[in-house]
Design a protein around this motif. Sequence first.
Motif, mmCIF file in Angstrom:
data_model
loop_
_atom_site.group_PDB
_atom_site.id
_atom_site.type_symbol
_atom_site.label_atom_id
_atom_site.label_comp_id
_atom_site.label_asym_id
_atom_site.label_seq_id
_atom_site.Cartn_x
_atom_site.Cartn_y
_atom_site.Cartn_z
ATOM 1 N N GLY A 41 0.803 -1.221 0.000
ATOM 2 C CA GLY A 41 0.000 0.000 0.000
ATOM 3 C C GLY A 41 0.830 1.263 0.000
ATOM 4 O O GLY A 41 2.064 1.214 -0.006
ATOM 5 N N CYS A 42 0.139 2.383 0.015
ATOM 6 C CA CYS A 42 0.814 3.685 0.021
ATOM 7 C C CYS A 42 1.205 4.068 1.452
ATOM 8 O O CYS A 42 0.546 3.672 2.412
ATOM 9 C CB CYS A 42 -0.117 4.750 -0.573
ATOM 10 S SG CYS A 42 0.670 6.378 -0.706
ATOM 11 N N SER A 43 2.257 4.870 1.570
ATOM 12 C CA SER A 43 2.718 5.339 2.892
ATOM 13 C C SER A 43 1.751 6.332 3.530
ATOM 14 O O SER A 43 1.864 6.613 4.718
ATOM 15 C CB SER A 43 4.071 6.050 2.757
ATOM 16 O OG SER A 43 5.029 5.167 2.272
ATOM 17 N N ASP A 44 0.834 6.859 2.749
ATOM 18 C CA ASP A 44 -0.107 7.878 3.235
ATOM 19 C C ASP A 44 -0.700 7.489 4.598
ATOM 20 O O ASP A 44 -1.231 6.388 4.756
ATOM 21 C CB ASP A 44 -1.230 8.052 2.185
ATOM 22 C CG ASP A 44 -2.062 9.293 2.443
ATOM 23 O OD1 ASP A 44 -2.605 9.431 3.562
ATOM 24 O OD2 ASP A 44 -2.182 10.131 1.525
ATOM 25 N N SER A 45 -0.611 8.427 5.558
ATOM 26 C CA SER A 45 -1.037 8.141 6.936
ATOM 27 C C SER A 45 -2.540 7.898 7.065
ATOM 28 O O SER A 45 -3.000 7.416 8.094
ATOM 29 C CB SER A 45 -0.624 9.292 7.852
ATOM 30 O OG SER A 45 -1.229 10.495 7.407
ATOM 31 N N VAL A 66 5.724 5.193 -1.099
ATOM 32 C CA VAL A 66 5.004 6.282 -1.753
ATOM 33 C C VAL A 66 4.349 5.766 -3.049
ATOM 34 O O VAL A 66 5.031 5.237 -3.930
ATOM 35 C CB VAL A 66 5.960 7.466 -2.066
ATOM 36 C CG1 VAL A 66 5.237 8.532 -2.895
ATOM 37 C CG2 VAL A 66 6.493 8.066 -0.776
ATOM 38 N N ALA A 67 3.033 5.858 -3.084
ATOM 39 C CA ALA A 67 2.214 5.489 -4.249
ATOM 40 C C ALA A 67 2.198 3.985 -4.562
ATOM 41 O O ALA A 67 1.998 3.582 -5.703
ATOM 42 C CB ALA A 67 2.588 6.300 -5.480
ATOM 43 N N ASN A 68 2.430 3.172 -3.530
ATOM 44 C CA ASN A 68 2.319 1.697 -3.653
ATOM 45 C C ASN A 68 2.910 1.121 -4.942
ATOM 46 O O ASN A 68 2.217 0.448 -5.717
ATOM 47 C CB ASN A 68 0.854 1.239 -3.466
ATOM 48 C CG ASN A 68 -0.166 2.092 -4.186
ATOM 49 O OD1 ASN A 68 -0.668 3.086 -3.627
ATOM 50 N ND2 ASN A 68 -0.449 1.757 -5.434
ATOM 51 N N GLY A 97 -4.073 0.870 -3.843
ATOM 52 C CA GLY A 97 -3.839 2.299 -4.050
ATOM 53 C C GLY A 97 -4.948 3.074 -3.374
ATOM 54 O O GLY A 97 -5.820 2.491 -2.727
ATOM 55 N N HIS A 98 -4.923 4.386 -3.496
ATOM 56 C CA HIS A 98 -6.038 5.171 -2.932
ATOM 57 C C HIS A 98 -6.259 6.426 -3.756
ATOM 58 O O HIS A 98 -5.307 7.044 -4.243
ATOM 59 C CB HIS A 98 -5.772 5.515 -1.461
ATOM 60 C CG HIS A 98 -4.622 6.443 -1.243
ATOM 61 N ND1 HIS A 98 -4.793 7.781 -0.948
ATOM 62 C CD2 HIS A 98 -3.289 6.249 -1.309
ATOM 63 C CE1 HIS A 98 -3.600 8.350 -0.833
ATOM 64 N NE2 HIS A 98 -2.665 7.449 -1.046
ATOM 65 N N TYR A 99 -7.554 6.773 -3.897
ATOM 66 C CA TYR A 99 -7.890 8.027 -4.571
ATOM 67 C C TYR A 99 -7.361 9.156 -3.698
ATOM 68 O O TYR A 99 -7.288 9.027 -2.479
ATOM 69 C CB TYR A 99 -9.407 8.154 -4.760
ATOM 70 C CG TYR A 99 -9.988 7.068 -5.642
ATOM 71 C CD1 TYR A 99 -9.440 6.811 -6.893
ATOM 72 C CD2 TYR A 99 -11.078 6.311 -5.224
ATOM 73 C CE1 TYR A 99 -9.957 5.807 -7.704
ATOM 74 C CE2 TYR A 99 -11.604 5.310 -6.029
ATOM 75 C CZ TYR A 99 -11.037 5.058 -7.259
ATOM 76 O OH TYR A 99 -11.545 4.060 -8.072
ATOM 77 N N GLY A 100 -6.959 10.239 -4.311
ATOM 78 C CA GLY A 100 -6.409 11.358 -3.548
ATOM 79 C C GLY A 100 -4.949 11.131 -3.189
ATOM 80 O O GLY A 100 -4.429 11.759 -2.261
ATOM 81 N N CYS A 101 -4.273 10.246 -3.914
ATOM 82 C CA CYS A 101 -2.871 9.921 -3.612
ATOM 83 C C CYS A 101 -1.948 11.067 -4.058
ATOM 84 O O CYS A 101 -1.918 11.437 -5.233
ATOM 85 C CB CYS A 101 -2.480 8.625 -4.323
ATOM 86 S SG CYS A 101 -0.782 8.102 -3.971
ATOM 87 N N GLY A 102 -1.214 11.610 -3.095
ATOM 88 C CA GLY A 102 -0.311 12.731 -3.385
ATOM 89 C C GLY A 102 0.789 12.356 -4.362
ATOM 90 O O GLY A 102 1.215 13.173 -5.175
ATOM 91 N N GLY A 103 1.247 11.105 -4.303
ATOM 92 C CA GLY A 103 2.302 10.640 -5.211
ATOM 93 C C GLY A 103 1.824 10.635 -6.652
ATOM 94 O O GLY A 103 2.540 11.056 -7.567
HETATM 95 CO CO CO Z 1 -0.759 7.804 -1.684
#
Ligand code: CO
Length: 210
Positions: A41-45, A66-68, A97-103
């Motif tokens: 997965g993504c590192s996003d908290s 970052v960005a899986n 993944g996730h919508y709104g991913c900063g990467g």
């Molecule tokens: Co992300």
Amino acid sequence: MKELSQLFKNNEKWILNKTFSDPEYFSKKAERQVPTYLWIGCSDSRVPANEIVGLEPGELFVHRNVANLFLHADLNSLSVLEYAVSVLGVQHVIVCGHYGCGGIKAAMENTQVGIVDNWLRNIRDVYVTNKADLDQIKDEKRRYQRLVELNVITQSKNICHTTIVQRAWAKKQDLCIHGWVYNLETGKLKDLDCTINDPSKIDPIYQIRD
Ligand code: CO
């Protein structure tokens, strides 16, 4: 350091909570781990792997970046995958993944961020590979969401192309690779229906035989 002392207090509360109904909770967990799933997965908290799928410690083997991404020359991801598949014997690998991913968003823009730009280059490659489809989507938010999905699909294929997964399939080990997306706004998971569980589903150029 008030913020950090709060973390230790939280930890004490967590221990009490876990051992309240099962005093042996930690000693049993310490014996061994038997996860059925590997989560990439993504590192996003905002995307806490265990919590989203309601799993306890020991039930989900996790790798986040970052960005899986799952890249063929990334020793870190390869080591995690090999350990999960060959030693732990997980049956499912989930790229989430996730919508709104900063990467993904940064990869769609041209602003320099730093070292991570070299990492995000791989997402730009995903964009270029799917340029005709993506450029057709006029709504920017929708195009951004589609790139999140295409990135997940690409990374799940990358996992299938490894010798690690192909050796497991050759040994008839049950192993499915899945692509999911998490919606930050609703908490909901979406299956992208790109599951692969045997080598016939991958492009022949990537098929490796003994
Ligand atoms: Co992300």
